[in-house]
Design a protein around this motif. Structure first.
Motif, PDB file in Angstrom:
ATOM      1  N   ARG A  11      34.891 -37.777  19.861  1.00  0.00           N
ATOM      2  CA  ARG A  11      35.472 -36.414  20.544  1.00  0.00           C
ATOM      3  C   ARG A  11      34.801 -35.077  19.570  1.00  0.00           C
ATOM      4  N   GLN A  12      34.954 -35.236  18.305  1.00  0.00           N
ATOM      5  CA  GLN A  12      34.321 -34.181  17.323  1.00  0.00           C
ATOM      6  C   GLN A  12      33.092 -33.950  17.751  1.00  0.00           C
ATOM      7  N   TYR A  13      32.357 -34.872  17.667  1.00  0.00           N
ATOM      8  CA  TYR A  13      30.912 -34.934  18.067  1.00  0.00           C
ATOM      9  C   TYR A  13      30.575 -34.246  19.224  1.00  0.00           C
ATOM     10  N   GLU A  14      31.410 -34.425  20.403  1.00  0.00           N
ATOM     11  CA  GLU A  14      31.162 -33.839  21.790  1.00  0.00           C
ATOM     12  C   GLU A  14      31.554 -32.367  21.602  1.00  0.00           C
ATOM     13  N   HIS A  15      32.733 -32.192  21.174  1.00  0.00           N
ATOM     14  CA  HIS A  15      33.164 -30.757  20.747  1.00  0.00           C
ATOM     15  C   HIS A  15      32.206 -29.773  19.978  1.00  0.00           C
ATOM     16  N   VAL A  16      31.664 -30.368  18.862  1.00  0.00           N
ATOM     17  CA  VAL A  16      30.572 -29.535  18.161  1.00  0.00           C
ATOM     18  C   VAL A  16      29.296 -29.312  18.766  1.00  0.00           C
ATOM     19  N   LYS A  17      29.109 -30.423  19.488  1.00  0.00           N
ATOM     20  CA  LYS A  17      27.444 -30.451  20.256  1.00  0.00           C
ATOM     21  C   LYS A  17      27.824 -29.209  21.404  1.00  0.00           C
ATOM     22  N   GLU A  18      28.778 -29.241  22.215  1.00  0.00           N
ATOM     23  CA  GLU A  18      29.182 -28.377  23.176  1.00  0.00           C
ATOM     24  C   GLU A  18      29.158 -26.981  22.498  1.00  0.00           C
ATOM     25  N   SER A  19      29.933 -26.772  21.409  1.00  0.00           N
ATOM     26  CA  SER A  19      29.900 -25.355  20.565  1.00  0.00           C
ATOM     27  C   SER A  19      28.643 -24.934  20.193  1.00  0.00           C
ATOM     28  N   GLU A  20      27.721 -25.724  19.698  1.00  0.00           N
ATOM     29  CA  GLU A  20      26.576 -25.348  19.398  1.00  0.00           C
ATOM     30  C   GLU A  20      25.509 -24.963  20.451  1.00  0.00           C
ATOM     31  N   GLU A  21      25.673 -25.529  21.718  1.00  0.00           N
ATOM     32  CA  GLU A  21      25.130 -25.299  22.724  1.00  0.00           C
ATOM     33  C   GLU A  21      25.589 -23.965  23.300  1.00  0.00           C
ATOM     34  N   ASP A  22      26.664 -23.820  23.361  1.00  0.00           N
ATOM     35  CA  ASP A  22      27.291 -22.415  23.794  1.00  0.00           C
ATOM     36  C   ASP A  22      26.602 -21.422  23.088  1.00  0.00           C
ATOM     37  N   GLN A  23      26.282 -21.557  21.575  1.00  0.00           N
ATOM     38  CA  GLN A  23      25.786 -20.630  20.423  1.00  0.00           C
ATOM     39  C   GLN A  23      24.492 -20.280  20.642  1.00  0.00           C
ATOM     40  N   GLY A  24      23.676 -21.083  21.987  1.00  0.00           N
ATOM     41  CA  GLY A  24      22.450 -20.959  22.231  1.00  0.00           C
ATOM     42  C   GLY A  24      21.446 -22.034  21.374  1.00  0.00           C
ATOM     43  N   SER A  26      19.432 -25.538  21.071  1.00  0.00           N
ATOM     44  CA  SER A  26      18.846 -26.346  22.061  1.00  0.00           C
ATOM     45  C   SER A  26      19.889 -27.793  21.985  1.00  0.00           C
ATOM     46  N   GLU A  27      19.632 -28.708  22.911  1.00  0.00           N
ATOM     47  CA  GLU A  27      20.517 -29.713  23.088  1.00  0.00           C
ATOM     48  C   GLU A  27      19.975 -30.661  21.850  1.00  0.00           C
ATOM     49  N   ASP A  28      18.907 -30.801  21.581  1.00  0.00           N
ATOM     50  CA  ASP A  28      18.307 -31.655  20.296  1.00  0.00           C
ATOM     51  C   ASP A  28      19.145 -31.285  19.042  1.00  0.00           C
ATOM     52  N   ARG A  29      18.973 -29.900  18.771  1.00  0.00           N
ATOM     53  CA  ARG A  29      19.401 -29.353  17.515  1.00  0.00           C
ATOM     54  C   ARG A  29      20.879 -29.282  17.440  1.00  0.00           C
ATOM     55  N   ALA A  30      21.552 -29.159  18.591  1.00  0.00           N
ATOM     56  CA  ALA A  30      22.810 -29.254  18.860  1.00  0.00           C
ATOM     57  C   ALA A  30      23.278 -30.774  18.449  1.00  0.00           C
ATOM     58  N   GLU A  31      22.594 -31.723  18.930  1.00  0.00           N
ATOM     59  CA  GLU A  31      23.062 -33.011  18.472  1.00  0.00           C
ATOM     60  C   GLU A  31      22.937 -33.515  17.135  1.00  0.00           C
ATOM     61  N   GLU A  32      21.915 -32.965  16.402  1.00  0.00           N
ATOM     62  CA  GLU A  32      21.802 -33.093  14.965  1.00  0.00           C
ATOM     63  C   GLU A  32      22.616 -32.402  14.206  1.00  0.00           C
ATOM     64  N   ILE A  33      23.223 -31.201  14.566  1.00  0.00           N
ATOM     65  CA  ILE A  33      24.075 -30.550  13.595  1.00  0.00           C
ATOM     66  C   ILE A  33      25.463 -31.319  14.106  1.00  0.00           C
TER      67      ILE A  33
END
Length: 55
Positions: A11-24, A26-33
């Protein structure tokens, strides 16, 4: 999801990933973060073993 991750970690992973994508990011970078964030928290809680490279 790595087999060692709990439902809470996922759940934390999905939340952080979505937040990073919302901030612009890329999906790959959001997944890494997101993965790094979850793994850092797991390490802090003592639920992850440090690799030999970090000893």
């Amino acid at each position: 999801m790595p087999t060692e991750w709990s439902d809470k970690d996922e759940r934390q992973y999905e939340h952080v990933k979505e937040s990073e994508e919302d901030q612009g990011r890329s999906e790959d970078r959001a997944e890494e973060i997101a993965a790094a964030t979850v793994n850092k928290q797991r390490s802090k809680e003592g639920r992850i073993k440090e690799s030999k490279d970090h000893e």
